[in-house]
Write a protein that holds these residues in place. Structure first.
Motif, PDB file in Angstrom:
ATOM      1  N   PHE A 104       0.924  -1.294  -0.103  1.00 39.55           N
ATOM      2  CA  PHE A 104       0.028  -0.040   0.080  1.00 39.55           C
ATOM      3  C   PHE A 104       0.882   1.387  -0.124  1.00 39.55           C
ATOM      4  O   PHE A 104       0.395   2.358   0.433  1.00 39.55           O
ATOM      5  N   TYR A 105       2.157   1.169  -0.498  1.00 37.39           N
ATOM      6  CA  TYR A 105       2.822   2.258  -0.400  1.00 37.39           C
ATOM      7  C   TYR A 105       2.563   3.397  -1.237  1.00 37.39           C
ATOM      8  O   TYR A 105       2.067   3.199  -2.462  1.00 37.39           O
ATOM      9  N   GLY A 106       2.379   4.648  -0.602  1.00 42.11           N
ATOM     10  CA  GLY A 106       2.010   5.692  -1.462  1.00 42.11           C
ATOM     11  C   GLY A 106       0.238   5.896  -1.059  1.00 42.11           C
ATOM     12  O   GLY A 106      -0.092   6.917  -1.506  1.00 42.11           O
ATOM     13  N   ASP A 107      -0.024   5.089  -0.396  1.00 42.12           N
ATOM     14  CA  ASP A 107      -1.761   5.002  -0.253  1.00 42.12           C
ATOM     15  C   ASP A 107      -1.867   4.877   1.281  1.00 42.12           C
ATOM     16  O   ASP A 107      -2.074   4.006   1.808  1.00 42.12           O
ATOM     17  N   ALA A 108      -1.714   6.249   1.912  1.00 43.30           N
ATOM     18  CA  ALA A 108      -1.636   6.374   3.499  1.00 43.30           C
ATOM     19  C   ALA A 108      -2.927   5.802   3.949  1.00 43.30           C
ATOM     20  O   ALA A 108      -2.778   5.048   5.049  1.00 43.30           O
ATOM     21  N   ASP A 109      -3.908   6.109   3.515  1.00 42.49           N
ATOM     22  CA  ASP A 109      -5.408   5.581   3.914  1.00 42.49           C
ATOM     23  C   ASP A 109      -5.700   4.304   3.805  1.00 42.49           C
ATOM     24  O   ASP A 109      -5.970   3.483   4.837  1.00 42.49           O
ATOM     25  N   GLY A 110      -5.266   3.664   2.625  1.00 43.15           N
ATOM     26  CA  GLY A 110      -5.325   2.215   2.425  1.00 43.15           C
ATOM     27  C   GLY A 110      -4.440   1.514   3.445  1.00 43.15           C
ATOM     28  O   GLY A 110      -4.768   0.535   4.177  1.00 43.15           O
ATOM     29  N   ALA A 111      -3.223   1.977   3.679  1.00 52.71           N
ATOM     30  CA  ALA A 111      -2.235   1.433   4.541  1.00 52.71           C
ATOM     31  C   ALA A 111      -2.893   1.474   6.076  1.00 52.71           C
ATOM     32  O   ALA A 111      -2.758   0.434   6.862  1.00 52.71           O
ATOM     33  N   SER A 112      -3.320   2.547   6.332  1.00 51.54           N
ATOM     34  CA  SER A 112      -3.913   2.770   7.672  1.00 51.54           C
ATOM     35  C   SER A 112      -5.031   1.918   8.135  1.00 51.54           C
ATOM     36  O   SER A 112      -5.110   1.220   9.124  1.00 51.54           O
TER      37      SER A 112
END
Lengths: 339, 339, 339
Positions: free
Chosen positions: B255-263
């Motif tokens: 999910f690198y670059g996708d902070a919301d998805g990662a969180s």
């Protein structure tokens, strides 16, 4: 007590003495001639070279430098006299100067112009106020002039060219997305003429003329030192015969306080970028710049990475000339400096 | 000239020599072996321990450390080559590196990944650019690896466990509200395997796998040093038999670059928090973490305040190992260090 | 191990001994009595005098001071115990205190109140938490009290007035556009009464009363030292007979957490500004203020630039008293200090 605010207050002989001490300090960096002394460094604007070189230089002389950033970790400062201080500044330069004069043996300050009203900024009100209230020597770390950069440039030219008098130096304006300070341009034309160089100011048009006070100083210096000072808008003519090309960007004073107008005008002149083609029209000129420099905006990678680029040497010399000036202002005799 | 960018470039024997010097410096902190030297500390990201320990460490060796924060008091820096610098950066790492190499004897830099594009960040472009342009030794103060933390961990384990080879170390992922850097996790699996430990990586699922380059390095190290490296998603299996539990949070690279998805993904795994119950399943393991640590998020108060928590010891050892590495890179022989 | 958190914990005799050492250090600034020591300076709020004077003072004693700014270059800190740290703070004071205790010989902290809930802030939770977790001496660089300022004031009064006992000191509230910290007001009434002065607190109305804990301390001190403590709302009565006028602005505690309400109320009392007319009603009083001071808001230019203004002397004395306190807390005997 002497301050170092502008080289206009200093004779060529005085500055040359300082440069000779700088040469010695370059050979032997660590000399504890200011043991137990303290220097305050007041930064109202960003800095890498100035901040590092003053801190390191003070330490190499046995002194301590303390960095203070009003508005960022320290209280914001009011510089005008008689103000009812109901804005954002929490304290007045009169107290800052008086207190630091009790703590320290010297105060150095960087205070860029505000880019609102040139008739105000051209009086250099910040450093003037500091000097008025300080009881220790003050060094200008860049306001509307940048005298430490001037000394570093001259040390570099003496190293690379020998005697600078009679050599041709072109100050070329270059593009930058923002309207920047004229300080280094003002400074370069003053110091190069003081040292007898033939100085050309290459600018796109008369909007980019420097303030008349600095232009007049350059003309007077040239008259005194058998050099010359002229303005040109022609790139070819500007580079022809140059022994040194010095690049700097600044905002047109005619658009002072109008950042958008200034940027729109300057965008038309992106082609003033220093590139290898232009440099080839010079007399195998050295290239320099005060740094920081946006690559491929002010000068190309080819120029910056060339053998004739001396910007790094000039940046190094900041260290040595500032140390020499600190010694001079704090009364250390040149004979005490090891060579 | 040697740099300290990643322990992948250093043999176990070399690192052990540095740790032995660190042991001596821990016994006798003030030794003026770097008198007159200057170290530049470039921080592009926040720091408490690194900033304090490098400044203090340099001073205890007689050297001076100068802190520079590009973008906060110093100009922003461009690291890519060939760029037309029309963004926000005012200067290029090539000038920063060259100028600081003239002022200083060593440059240390912290530059966290940008969390936009892992294929770019995984090349460690910032420290690579600094090394390319510097003419003095460079120390990595955390980029995509954190080699100083690795040395501090190993000094701590040697103090607490004796010989670490053959002991079991579990790196457990833990939750944090933001997707963080993988640097410390990458570093711990590399150094622990290099020293012959049996390393388990406990992660919620394969989204949290570390970059293959670091996983491969860990496997190779394990093969060379008769240790092992394995991955598990089972908490019980991860803690079972562990002699050391090392916690760290990081964002899933998938999910690198996708902070919301990662969180959003990471929130499902809050139960990976290190608590006394989980620790009780280990082999009376030591617990550590690089700090800073959010209490009751990554680990409970009970764990942090326990006798088996060695995070403070590891933080202290940052001071000693960094001093030993500075001496090594600046050519001070181990025999000159008092024990 | 002793800390310097509030003068309430210190006897007049103890403080006088520290002031006597400060007098000696004022005569001879550079004395390497703390060679090889390190002091951490934690600033959660802006500072000029405190930051400069602690750094310079440490250096003049041979020690090194390291400035850390949590939230600005260093990680934000959580101070409450048992918190689930899912907010903005990345680390807990327990780790900060423990780690810095390993690196340093002393920790100094500035942590202003949060201006949300006085029932919380009045417990001085930040410095209390630091002391709980530190294993080295702690100095308060201003929280809800400002004990270093107290010492500087008393050194100044002893220099200017001789024995302060029996003299009249008026603390006058003044206007400021923002509701400020009560710390210096709390501190002045405590120290002046401890030294036997007759203290008057001049405030517009009872909204501006200081916290009862500090008022009670002042009353008790006065009873012990044969001085007095009283409150007045009458400007003429406040200035009449004063030997010292000390100005300070603070927000009314009755409007704590309501910045707009506090500002609206305070605007009615702009006429509390200290001016030459008011000063003329005193007993040729000295005037002082802790600085920073907004000129022509808290006090007029005429007052600040007068012969009776001793604010700069008090600011200078910060340097000397803090050095004396550092020596005291680190166990350097007064007899080791050159006079």
């Amino acid at each position: 007590m002497r301050h170092f605010i502008t080289t206009a207050d200093w004779s060529k002989d005085e500055l040359q003495s300082v440069l000779q001490v700088a040469d010695r300090l370059k050979q032997d960096r660590n000399q504890c001639l200011l043991d137990g002394k303290t220097v305050a460094l007041l930064f109202l604007n960003p800095s890498l070279r100035t901040r590092a070189s003053f801190q390191i230089g003070a330490h190499q002389l046995g002194a301590q430098a303390v960095v203070l950033e009003p508005g960022n970790g320290a209280w914001g400062i009011e510089f005008d006299q008689g103000t009812v201080m109901d804005g954002t500044a929490e304290e007045h330069i009169s107290e800052v100067a008086a207190v630091l004069s009790r703590y320290c043996d010297m105060i150095c300050m960087r205070a860029f112009p505000m880019f609102q009203d040139w008739s105000y900024d051209r009086t250099d009100p910040w450093i003037t106020a500091l000097v008025r209230h300080a009881s220790v020597p003050v060094i200008n770390m860049e306001t509307i002039v940048h005298p430490c950069q001037e000394l570093a440039l001259m040390q570099t030219l003496r190293e690379k060219l020998g005697e600078p008098a009679g050599r041709n130096l072109t100050v070329t304006w270059t593009w930058h997305p923002k309207p920047l300070n004229t300080a280094v341009a003002n400074s370069v034309i003053m110091i190069a003429t003081k040292f007898g160089m033939n100085v050309r100011l290459l600018i796109p048009n008369s909007d980019y003329l420097l303030d008349e006070s600095f232009m007049a100083a350059a003309r007077n210096n040239a008259a005194d030192a058998d050099g010359s000072f002229e303005v040109t808008h022609d790139i070819d003519a500007g580079y022809a015969g140059a022994d040194v090309v010095y690049a700097k960007s600044w905002g047109p004073i005619t658009f002072y306080g109008d950042a958008d107008g200034a940027s729109n005008l300057s965008e038309k002149y992106k082609h003033f970028i220093v590139d290898e083609d232009k440099m080839s029209k010079s007399n195998n000129a050295l290239f320099s710049h005060c740094l920081p420099l946006r690559r491929n905006i002010k000068a190309t990678d080819g120029v910056m990475d060339s053998e004739f680029c001396v910007a790094i040497d000039e940046a190094e010399n900041r260290l040595h000339v500032q140390k020499a000036m600190m010694l001079h202002l704090l009364g250390v005799n040149a004979s005490e400096v090891r060579s």
